[in-house]
Write a protein that holds these residues in place. Sequence first.
Motif, mmCIF file in Angstrom:
data_model
loop_
_atom_site.group_PDB
_atom_site.id
_atom_site.type_symbol
_atom_site.label_atom_id
_atom_site.label_comp_id
_atom_site.label_asym_id
_atom_site.label_seq_id
_atom_site.Cartn_x
_atom_site.Cartn_y
_atom_site.Cartn_z
ATOM 1 N N THR A 4 -22.014 27.258 18.223
ATOM 2 C CA THR A 4 -22.108 25.974 17.518
ATOM 3 C C THR A 4 -22.295 26.187 16.019
ATOM 4 N N LEU A 5 -23.206 27.094 15.653
ATOM 5 C CA LEU A 5 -23.425 27.387 14.241
ATOM 6 C C LEU A 5 -22.172 27.950 13.591
ATOM 7 N N SER A 6 -21.464 28.810 14.323
ATOM 8 C CA SER A 6 -20.227 29.382 13.803
ATOM 9 C C SER A 6 -19.191 28.293 13.555
ATOM 10 N N SER A 7 -19.111 27.327 14.482
ATOM 11 C CA SER A 7 -18.171 26.222 14.324
ATOM 12 C C SER A 7 -18.526 25.364 13.113
ATOM 13 N N MET A 8 -19.817 25.123 12.930
ATOM 14 C CA MET A 8 -20.263 24.296 11.800
ATOM 15 C C MET A 8 -19.939 24.948 10.458
ATOM 16 N N MET A 9 -19.852 26.269 10.440
ATOM 17 C CA MET A 9 -19.618 27.003 9.193
ATOM 18 C C MET A 9 -18.140 27.336 8.962
ATOM 19 N N ARG A 10 -17.267 26.891 9.878
ATOM 20 C CA ARG A 10 -15.840 27.182 9.699
ATOM 21 C C ARG A 10 -15.342 26.643 8.362
ATOM 22 N N LYS A 11 -14.484 27.428 7.695
ATOM 23 C CA LYS A 11 -13.934 27.021 6.403
ATOM 24 C C LYS A 11 -12.414 27.048 6.451
ATOM 25 N N LYS A 12 -11.819 26.090 5.772
ATOM 26 C CA LYS A 12 -10.367 26.100 5.630
ATOM 27 C C LYS A 12 -9.977 27.079 4.545
ATOM 28 N N PRO A 13 -8.923 27.847 4.760
ATOM 29 C CA PRO A 13 -8.462 28.752 3.703
ATOM 30 C C PRO A 13 -7.892 27.970 2.535
ATOM 31 N N SER A 91 -12.239 17.883 0.718
ATOM 32 C CA SER A 91 -11.381 19.065 0.813
ATOM 33 C C SER A 91 -12.010 20.263 0.117
ATOM 34 N N TYR A 92 -12.674 20.029 -1.031
ATOM 35 C CA TYR A 92 -13.304 21.117 -1.751
ATOM 36 C C TYR A 92 -14.470 21.692 -0.943
ATOM 37 N N ALA A 93 -15.266 20.806 -0.329
ATOM 38 C CA ALA A 93 -16.409 21.263 0.474
ATOM 39 C C ALA A 93 -15.952 22.018 1.709
ATOM 40 N N TYR A 94 -14.817 21.610 2.295
ATOM 41 C CA TYR A 94 -14.305 22.269 3.496
ATOM 42 C C TYR A 94 -13.927 23.721 3.201
ATOM 43 N N ALA A 95 -13.488 23.971 1.984
ATOM 44 C CA ALA A 95 -13.084 25.332 1.614
ATOM 45 C C ALA A 95 -14.252 26.184 1.130
ATOM 46 N N THR A 96 -15.395 25.554 0.848
ATOM 47 C CA THR A 96 -16.501 26.309 0.249
ATOM 48 C C THR A 96 -17.804 26.230 1.028
ATOM 49 N N LEU A 97 -18.146 25.062 1.556
ATOM 50 C CA LEU A 97 -19.444 24.861 2.195
ATOM 51 C C LEU A 97 -19.395 24.919 3.710
ATOM 52 N N TYR A 100 -19.192 21.422 8.770
ATOM 53 C CA TYR A 100 -20.199 20.370 8.982
ATOM 54 C C TYR A 100 -20.598 19.710 7.672
ATOM 55 N N LEU A 101 -20.900 20.511 6.659
ATOM 56 C CA LEU A 101 -21.289 19.937 5.379
ATOM 57 C C LEU A 101 -20.130 19.168 4.742
ATOM 58 N N ALA A 102 -18.912 19.666 4.944
ATOM 59 C CA ALA A 102 -17.745 18.944 4.433
ATOM 60 C C ALA A 102 -17.624 17.581 5.099
ATOM 61 N N TYR A 103 -17.934 17.532 6.382
ATOM 62 C CA TYR A 103 -17.871 16.268 7.121
ATOM 63 C C TYR A 103 -18.904 15.281 6.575
ATOM 64 N N LEU A 104 -20.105 15.773 6.262
ATOM 65 C CA LEU A 104 -21.126 14.901 5.678
ATOM 66 C C LEU A 104 -20.708 14.424 4.288
ATOM 67 N N VAL A 105 -20.084 15.313 3.517
ATOM 68 C CA VAL A 105 -19.576 14.915 2.200
ATOM 69 C C VAL A 105 -18.541 13.808 2.347
ATOM 70 N N ALA A 106 -17.702 13.931 3.374
ATOM 71 C CA ALA A 106 -16.686 12.898 3.613
ATOM 72 C C ALA A 106 -17.340 11.546 3.881
ATOM 73 N N TRP A 107 -18.427 11.557 4.624
ATOM 74 C CA TRP A 107 -19.129 10.302 4.892
ATOM 75 C C TRP A 107 -19.788 9.763 3.626
ATOM 76 N N SER A 389 -20.036 20.638 -7.498
ATOM 77 C CA SER A 389 -20.584 21.640 -8.415
ATOM 78 C C SER A 389 -21.074 22.876 -7.669
ATOM 79 N N ILE A 390 -21.680 22.668 -6.504
ATOM 80 C CA ILE A 390 -22.076 23.806 -5.667
ATOM 81 C C ILE A 390 -20.841 24.582 -5.227
ATOM 82 N N GLY A 391 -19.773 23.857 -4.889
ATOM 83 C CA GLY A 391 -18.534 24.492 -4.461
ATOM 84 C C GLY A 391 -17.924 25.379 -5.526
ATOM 85 N N VAL A 392 -18.029 24.963 -6.796
ATOM 86 C CA VAL A 392 -17.513 25.791 -7.892
ATOM 87 C C VAL A 392 -18.219 27.131 -7.927
ATOM 88 N N ILE A 393 -19.537 27.107 -7.783
ATOM 89 C CA ILE A 393 -20.323 28.349 -7.803
ATOM 90 C C ILE A 393 -19.946 29.253 -6.637
#
Length: 474
Positions: A4-13, A91-97, A100-107, A389-393
Amino acid sequence: MSNTLSSMMRKKPIQPERTQLEPTIGLFQLTMLGVGATIGTGIFVVLNDVVPQAGPAVIFAFILAAITAALTALSYAEMASCIPASGSSYSYAYATLGEYLAYLVAWCLLLEYGVSAAAIAVGSGEYLNKFLEITLGFKFPDSLSNVPAAGGVVNLPSMVIVALCCVLLLRGSKESTVVNTIMVVVKLFILCMFIGIAITAFNSDNMQPFAPHGYTGVWLATATVFFSFIGIDAISTAGEEVKNPKRNLPLAIILALCIVTGFYILISLTAIGAQPAAEFEGQKAGLAQILQNVTGATWPATIFALGAVISTFSVILIVLYGQTRILYAMGRDGMIPSFFERISPIKNAPTNNILLVCIIVMLAAGFTPADVLFDLTSIGTLVAFSAVSIGVIILRNTHPELPRSFKVPFYPATPLLAIGFCVYVLSGLPPVTFFYFAIWIGIATTTYFVFSIRHSRLNPVNMPEVVRYPVEKH
């Protein structure tokens, strides 16, 4: 648990997306899209709320909000230059964070775009009524009771405006951006007219006392006026429909922010100089009323009120546009049902998203007071801004080799300052806003674990059926 944790951390290339959208938007239209999405009901009505809080020192509230938006816009510019995809912060969060976090950003973006569209539509009624009152001698009631015992209201003008935006969006992005460009030019003209007329009545006595409630008043006002800067990130939602996106996306973001900030400072300065601070509170269609008071004639207020209605229309149009493209990106990723990724072969637009979003926004605008919507919009936006901004870092450390046509200057100080300013503005929001936001995030988390984690295109179970992206190692 580990799966589950691994799935939550999946990132798009980070790679070009599969898209059915056609690149038709140039730099000028893209810049006007950003200006049109940002300069709207906020500056037309916000002074009535914040001048009583901060007095003439509200100018500093605009400057603080502008700094927050500027620092974040630089982060958006870098992300947009290397990830030119629909979906903005999501989209930026999906590639960096991670997923799961990208999904929350979408909301959070659903709050920023959907809720702000409803809030803007509600606020537009003041200027529509002002125009009707001057030209035709009548106006709509401020609200029409539908369930008096429950205190319900129906805001018919705002619902009509959203419906007209829906019709235009259904015609496709090319037509929508052309119409938006025309409306933005009209908007900038009437704002220049206001500045030119109001400055003739500038009275330095109106600038005293400069900060009647001290630092606290300016701090609280900053959280409110930040609503006037919401929309600058709408430029990045058009990533897949922009010509030469690596150049035009960051350039359009910076140009739009410079134009917006300049107008806000001039408008607030001339408005306060032309009218004592005590007269702002409770004033309807405030800027139009100032013109009427200064000139002693109705024609400037008439032109301004009509321009404000046009301005509101353009903002709602672009905010709804951004919302539909975010849903398109989420549907393509499998985070929400595939219904949301379908593109009309006739109009080359996500018509399902347009119809659904417009219906929801119409209902929210028709039945919800604006003051319930403003703070929720701000909190959703500020969280999404921080994520970029976190994604840039993160991206600078994980993909330093990635081509970037624009880089944030003074890295890493700039993105860190952007995060700090977002936290500062967030701290000025009332506690009840954080309570509602927690409920919103709780609903998002529930839907993620019930639907999204299993239907994600990055889920190995779904990969054999529809191979769209390789899962990035992390």
